[in-house]
Write an enzyme that holds these catalytic residues in place. Structure first.
Site, PDB file in Angstrom:
ATOM      1  N   TYR A 117     -30.543 -26.421  91.091  1.00  0.00           N
ATOM      2  CA  TYR A 117     -29.955 -27.019  89.884  1.00  0.00           C
ATOM      3  C   TYR A 117     -29.874 -28.523  90.097  1.00  0.00           C
ATOM      4  O   TYR A 117     -29.490 -28.997  91.166  1.00  0.00           O
ATOM      5  CB  TYR A 117     -28.547 -26.464  89.640  1.00  0.00           C
ATOM      6  CG  TYR A 117     -27.823 -27.128  88.482  1.00  0.00           C
ATOM      7  CD1 TYR A 117     -27.927 -26.609  87.194  1.00  0.00           C
ATOM      8  CD2 TYR A 117     -27.065 -28.279  88.673  1.00  0.00           C
ATOM      9  CE1 TYR A 117     -27.283 -27.228  86.120  1.00  0.00           C
ATOM     10  CE2 TYR A 117     -26.420 -28.896  87.609  1.00  0.00           C
ATOM     11  CZ  TYR A 117     -26.529 -28.370  86.342  1.00  0.00           C
ATOM     12  OH  TYR A 117     -25.893 -28.977  85.295  1.00  0.00           O
ATOM     13  N   GLU A 205     -30.517 -32.265  82.204  1.00  0.00           N
ATOM     14  CA  GLU A 205     -30.220 -31.109  83.052  1.00  0.00           C
ATOM     15  C   GLU A 205     -31.482 -30.299  83.282  1.00  0.00           C
ATOM     16  O   GLU A 205     -32.206 -29.987  82.335  1.00  0.00           O
ATOM     17  CB  GLU A 205     -29.154 -30.234  82.388  1.00  0.00           C
ATOM     18  CG  GLU A 205     -28.757 -29.033  83.228  1.00  0.00           C
ATOM     19  CD  GLU A 205     -27.730 -28.154  82.521  1.00  0.00           C
ATOM     20  OE1 GLU A 205     -26.610 -28.018  83.032  1.00  0.00           O
ATOM     21  OE2 GLU A 205     -28.063 -27.610  81.443  1.00  0.00           O
TER      22      GLU A 205
END
Length: 399
Positions: A117, A205
């Site tokens: 991530y 993101e």
């Protein structure tokens, strides 16, 4: 402003962030041709809606399964696309109403070794743009933060120096990468920071960021949110707005320079100023009510703007009472009153209307309301206005 995944990836590629090869399809035939063009044994069909959790989302009106599907070959790509396009996908972020899938991103299948991530956003507590990374990718980052906040790594960026290569190497080490993969992650971080700054984004993101068996580091997914207040600097990015993915009333409000957000309650709120809007909604909840929306006409709204705002409030079927709370500074109370009276006559007001005016030309404004002949409930203070609005909505339901 939210972007679709395919739009976000197109922008990231301009800044040298590596992404999978992919094509956008709006028909099953286009999905089939995309599978042929990509030429991999497996392609991924990804629903393009402005909501996360697509992989866990479901189609309630077809047997299309999840919002992200794997297809082996052109025929399966076409079959699955026909079950996804034009159907409603429901995820944890769309709510029960779901969102209609009008586009698919068809991407090449990749052989994945690890999922990570990575995101860039503004840390408001530190006042710094900050990288957030985790070795656990492909899951909701909120879950990771709740179960083990120590698994999240944060790297703030000095605004004067910008993101530095050593910070990318530091993040790679924290994520357990070494060798060429670590070097690639460091380069990707630099590119991602350039994309964040270059588009005036509020969030970049990548979840998941994948390490392939070949050692390459690729943005398998991408979410990019742009700062609405900076879009004047990027007219080409403003054109990427997808009206179909936005609330109809919110889009309508934007055309008139209004800030409007739909909520779940039954009391419409018209105010001037975001701070006053928050105070108004808090007070409504404090006295036992629920706001139906947030509508800010701004500090310099004209009579015409106030009229459009009022029409917008009354167009919402769930609204059972309207509370207008205006502090006259730049915008004068008499202009607000004239706009309210005009709008009430145009839309044939049938709902209780509670008005609290304070500030410049307040007495003139109150006289206009009193002489309008309309059943307007005048309030003296904010709490008084909120209580009267809640009471009026309850009495309307009781009839």
């Amino acid at each position: 402003m939210k972007l679709h995944e395919f739009q976000a990836k197109e922008l990231l590629r301009r800044f040298s962030v590596p992404t999978p090869r992919g094509m956008v399809a709006t028909t099953p035939r286009q999905a089939e041709l995309a599978a042929v063009t990509l030429g991999t044994s497996v392609v991924v069909l990804k629903s393009q809606i402005h909501a996360g959790g697509r992989g866990k989302g479901t189609f309630g009106d077809s047997d299309g399964g999840r919002g992200v599907r794997l297809a082996r070959g052109r025929r399966e790509a076409r079959e699955l696309a026909s079950k996804m396009l034009g159907h409603t996908l429901t995820t944890a972020q769309t709510g029960p109403a779901g969102s209609v899938v009008r586009k698919l991103l068809v991407e090449e299948g990749l052989t994945i070794a690890r999922e990570l991530y990575l995101a860039v956003t503004l840390d408001r507590e530190r006042g710094r743009v900050t990288f957030i990374a985790s070795a656990q990718g492909g899951v909701d980052i909120e879950e990771v933060a709740a179960r083990g906040p120590e698994r999240l790594f944060r790297e703030p960026v000095d605004p004067a120096a910008g993101f530095q290569a050593f910070q990318g190497r530091k993040l790679a080490d924290q994520l357990g990468l070494a060798g060429e993969s670590a070097a690639r992650l460091a380069r990707l971080c630099c590119a991602l920071y350039s994309a964040y700054e270059g588009t005036d984004a509020s969030l970049c993101e990548i979840n998941p960021l994948v390490v392939l068996e070949s050692g390459e580091v690729v943005a398998l997914d991408a979410k990019l949110a742009l700062d609405d207040n900076a879009l004047y600097r990027h007219p080409e990015l403003a054109e990427l707005r997808d009206i179909d993915e936005e609330d109809e009333n919110e889009a309508r409000a934007r055309e008139h320079g209004l800030s409007f957000i739909t909520l779940s309650g039954n009391i419409g709120c018209m105010v001037n100023g975001a701070g006053l809007a928050m105070a108004t909604m808090d007070t409504i909840k404090l006295v036992g009510g629920e706001p139906a929306n947030f509508l800010d006409v701004g500090g310099g709204a004209s009579r015409e703007t106030v009229t459009e705002a009022f029409k917008l409030l009354l167009s919402e079927p769930k609204v059972e009472a309207v509370l207008v709370n205006v502090f006259g500074g730049i915008i004068k109370c008499d202009l607000v009153a004239e706009g309210l009276v005009e709008a009430a006559k145009v839309v044939r007001l049938e709902l209780p209307l509670v008005v609290r005016l304070q500030g410049t030309n307040v007495e003139s404004g109150r006289k206009i309301l009193a002489g309008s002949g309309l059943p307007i409930i005048v309030a003296d203070g904010l709490e008084d206005a909120a209580r009267k609005a809640v009471r009026a909505a309850a009495q309307g339901r009781a009839r």
